[in-house]
Design a protein around this motif. Structure first.
Motif, PDB file in Angstrom:
ATOM      1  N   UNK A 214      -5.995  -6.111  -2.460  1.00  0.00           N
ATOM      2  CA  UNK A 214      -4.550  -6.096  -2.196  1.00  0.00           C
ATOM      3  C   UNK A 214      -3.753  -6.278  -3.482  1.00  0.00           C
ATOM      4  N   UNK A 215      -4.235  -7.138  -4.387  1.00  0.00           N
ATOM      5  CA  UNK A 215      -3.520  -7.325  -5.656  1.00  0.00           C
ATOM      6  C   UNK A 215      -3.522  -6.038  -6.478  1.00  0.00           C
ATOM      7  N   UNK A 216      -4.643  -5.325  -6.482  1.00  0.00           N
ATOM      8  CA  UNK A 216      -4.709  -4.052  -7.195  1.00  0.00           C
ATOM      9  C   UNK A 216      -3.749  -3.037  -6.579  1.00  0.00           C
ATOM     10  N   UNK A 217      -3.700  -2.992  -5.262  1.00  0.00           N
ATOM     11  CA  UNK A 217      -2.789  -2.072  -4.576  1.00  0.00           C
ATOM     12  C   UNK A 217      -1.340  -2.371  -4.925  1.00  0.00           C
ATOM     13  N   UNK A 218      -0.949  -3.649  -4.853  1.00  0.00           N
ATOM     14  CA  UNK A 218       0.440  -4.038  -5.137  1.00  0.00           C
ATOM     15  C   UNK A 218       0.785  -3.774  -6.602  1.00  0.00           C
ATOM     16  N   UNK A 219      -0.198  -3.914  -7.483  1.00  0.00           N
ATOM     17  CA  UNK A 219       0.061  -3.694  -8.904  1.00  0.00           C
ATOM     18  C   UNK A 219       0.246  -2.214  -9.230  1.00  0.00           C
ATOM     19  N   UNK A 220      -0.569  -1.328  -8.630  1.00  0.00           N
ATOM     20  CA  UNK A 220      -0.614   0.063  -9.087  1.00  0.00           C
ATOM     21  C   UNK A 220       0.227   1.023  -8.252  1.00  0.00           C
ATOM     22  N   UNK A 221       0.090   0.996  -6.936  1.00  0.00           N
ATOM     23  CA  UNK A 221       0.704   2.047  -6.114  1.00  0.00           C
ATOM     24  C   UNK A 221       2.226   2.103  -6.237  1.00  0.00           C
ATOM     25  N   UNK A 222       2.975   0.976  -6.146  1.00  0.00           N
ATOM     26  CA  UNK A 222       4.445   1.095  -6.255  1.00  0.00           C
ATOM     27  C   UNK A 222       4.897   1.633  -7.609  1.00  0.00           C
ATOM     28  N   UNK A 250       6.374   8.999  -4.989  1.00  0.00           N
ATOM     29  CA  UNK A 250       6.603   8.261  -3.754  1.00  0.00           C
ATOM     30  C   UNK A 250       5.402   7.385  -3.429  1.00  0.00           C
ATOM     31  N   UNK A 251       5.638   6.321  -2.624  1.00  0.00           N
ATOM     32  CA  UNK A 251       4.577   5.357  -2.361  1.00  0.00           C
ATOM     33  C   UNK A 251       3.423   5.982  -1.574  1.00  0.00           C
ATOM     34  N   UNK A 256      -2.262   7.262  -1.582  1.00  0.00           N
ATOM     35  CA  UNK A 256      -3.388   8.165  -1.360  1.00  0.00           C
ATOM     36  C   UNK A 256      -4.209   8.332  -2.639  1.00  0.00           C
ATOM     37  N   UNK A 257      -3.547   8.376  -3.779  1.00  0.00           N
ATOM     38  CA  UNK A 257      -4.258   8.483  -5.058  1.00  0.00           C
ATOM     39  C   UNK A 257      -5.031   7.208  -5.349  1.00  0.00           C
ATOM     40  N   UNK A 258      -4.405   6.044  -5.110  1.00  0.00           N
ATOM     41  CA  UNK A 258      -5.079   4.778  -5.398  1.00  0.00           C
ATOM     42  C   UNK A 258      -6.234   4.528  -4.430  1.00  0.00           C
ATOM     43  N   UNK A 259      -6.066   4.884  -3.157  1.00  0.00           N
ATOM     44  CA  UNK A 259      -7.062   4.556  -2.137  1.00  0.00           C
ATOM     45  C   UNK A 259      -8.403   5.201  -2.432  1.00  0.00           C
ATOM     46  N   UNK A 260      -8.394   6.406  -3.041  1.00  0.00           N
ATOM     47  CA  UNK A 260      -9.649   7.078  -3.360  1.00  0.00           C
ATOM     48  C   UNK A 260     -10.500   6.241  -4.306  1.00  0.00           C
ATOM     49  N   UNK A 299      -7.385  14.397  -4.963  1.00  0.00           N
ATOM     50  CA  UNK A 299      -6.973  14.026  -3.613  1.00  0.00           C
ATOM     51  C   UNK A 299      -5.455  14.057  -3.472  1.00  0.00           C
ATOM     52  N   UNK A 300      -4.735  13.559  -4.464  1.00  0.00           N
ATOM     53  CA  UNK A 300      -3.269  13.496  -4.401  1.00  0.00           C
ATOM     54  C   UNK A 300      -2.592  14.679  -5.070  1.00  0.00           C
ATOM     55  N   UNK A 301      -3.363  15.637  -5.634  1.00  0.00           N
ATOM     56  CA  UNK A 301      -2.814  16.791  -6.354  1.00  0.00           C
ATOM     57  C   UNK A 301      -1.878  16.328  -7.479  1.00  0.00           C
ATOM     58  N   UNK A 302      -2.414  15.458  -8.329  1.00  0.00           N
ATOM     59  CA  UNK A 302      -1.678  14.943  -9.473  1.00  0.00           C
ATOM     60  C   UNK A 302      -2.447  15.248 -10.740  1.00  0.00           C
TER      61      UNK A 302
END
Length: 331
Positions: A214-222, A250-251, A256-260, A299-302
């Protein structure tokens, strides 16, 4: 047909310039390679009106029926017919530095001229593709991307020390007596597997892994969703952008990019399986020489680009030209 998306790329005929590739061919005029191209195809070229050609005076095709001998036109000998091709005639090798356009393949039955050698770094039968420049920007190198990822790991580790500190202390309190019992068991000739860990220790381990995720998600995705940059990417001057435009991801797309990559963190407790998948994902840009996309980028087309030293950041065509990092860095 080439799978390379439309955009500005280095001109294969002159690598000091760049031109627009529309997915099927080159269009528009070439511009210097270090210039920031417009977002989208170049404007159509205006046709210059053709200059009127002066009328050509017609010459009589035949002399008069009779002229005195002194005024008769001289007889012209017919032009000699070539019996052999002139020197240098025939297929010529391409100019130095020439590279075929993206997706180009030689026609069936084509053979290189005698004595032709492929350019350095190009094997016979293999034709390198033009260097991709998404939205006119160079791709981020593998070195800066690795350093940025290590800096982000360090930042997330510091957050875990603060937030996960209590769980780590409780885990050590449970682990210490089990460790001592294991050493005593092995000293008496027993096996280390005879000592079973407590259920509370396993619960604390899973709690730490979930909190770390969760800390990694909050740090990177937003931050990726709003500006395309984490702390590590800002320091290394690289940025995540979409393939089709330069608007903020967008979040949802950033998640989706982070979740992979990040959703494998709880699987660290399963014999390190999650860590193995994350390592393979992080190594995957090495196997994509065209766009250097990791699996989570596909996955996120980035795609990850390198920002130029003049602080110009990619912006959408509807919002105007590039700005400085102070004005666009918070997007």
């Amino acid at each position: 047909m080439s799978s390379l998306p439309a955009g500005w790329y280095k001109d294969p005929a002159d690598t000091s310039t760049q031109r627009y590739w529309d997915g099927e061919g080159w269009i528009g005029k070439a511009i210097p390679a270090d210039a920031v191209p417009p977002d989208g195809p170049p404007p159509p070229e205006e046709e210059t009106p053709a200059e009127p050609t002066p009328p050509i005076a017609t010459q009589p095709t035949s002399p008069p029926a009779w002229l005195p001998p002194q005024h008769a036109p001289p007889q012209q000998a017919p032009p000699p017919q070539p019996t052999s091709p002139p020197p240098g005639w025939g297929p010529q090798p391409p100019p130095p530095g020439w590279q075929p356009p993206p997706g180009w393949q030689p026609p069936p039955g084509w053979q290189p001229p005698p004595g032709w050698q492929p350019p350095p770094g190009m094997r016979a039968g293999y034709y390198p593709m033009a260097e991709a420049r998404p939205h006119g920007y160079a791709l981020a190198g593998l070195g800066p991307r690795l350093v940025a990822r290590l800096l982000d790991i360090l930042a997330v580790l510091l957050l875990n020390i603060v937030v996960n500190g209590w769980f780590a202390y409780q885990f050590l309190q449970e682990f210490a007596p089990i460790y001592r019992a294991t050493l005593d068991q092995m000293a008496n000739g027993g096996s280390a597997y005879d000592v079973e860990p407590s259920g509370r220790m396993e619960g604390l381990l899973w709690a730490m892994l979930i909190v770390a995720t969760l800390l990694w998600l909050v740090y990177e995705a937003p931050s990726i969703g709003s500006s395309g940059q984490t702390l590590g990417k800002r320091l290394m001057r690289i940025k995540v952008v979409a393939l089709e435009n330069t608007e903020p991801l967008g979040f949802g797309r950033a998640f989706r990019r982070w979740a992979q990559l990040g959703m494998w963190t709880p699987a660290w407790g399963c014999l390190g399986i999650g860590l193995l998948f994350q390592f393979i994902d992080s190594l995957s840009p090495v196997f994509d020489p065209q766009l250097r996309q990791a699996y989570h980028d596909k996955t996120a087309r980035t795609v990850v680009i390198a920002l130029p030293p003049d602080d110009r950041q990619p912006v959408d065509a509807t919002t105007g030209g590039g700005g400085t990092s102070t004005s666009t860095g918070g997007r």
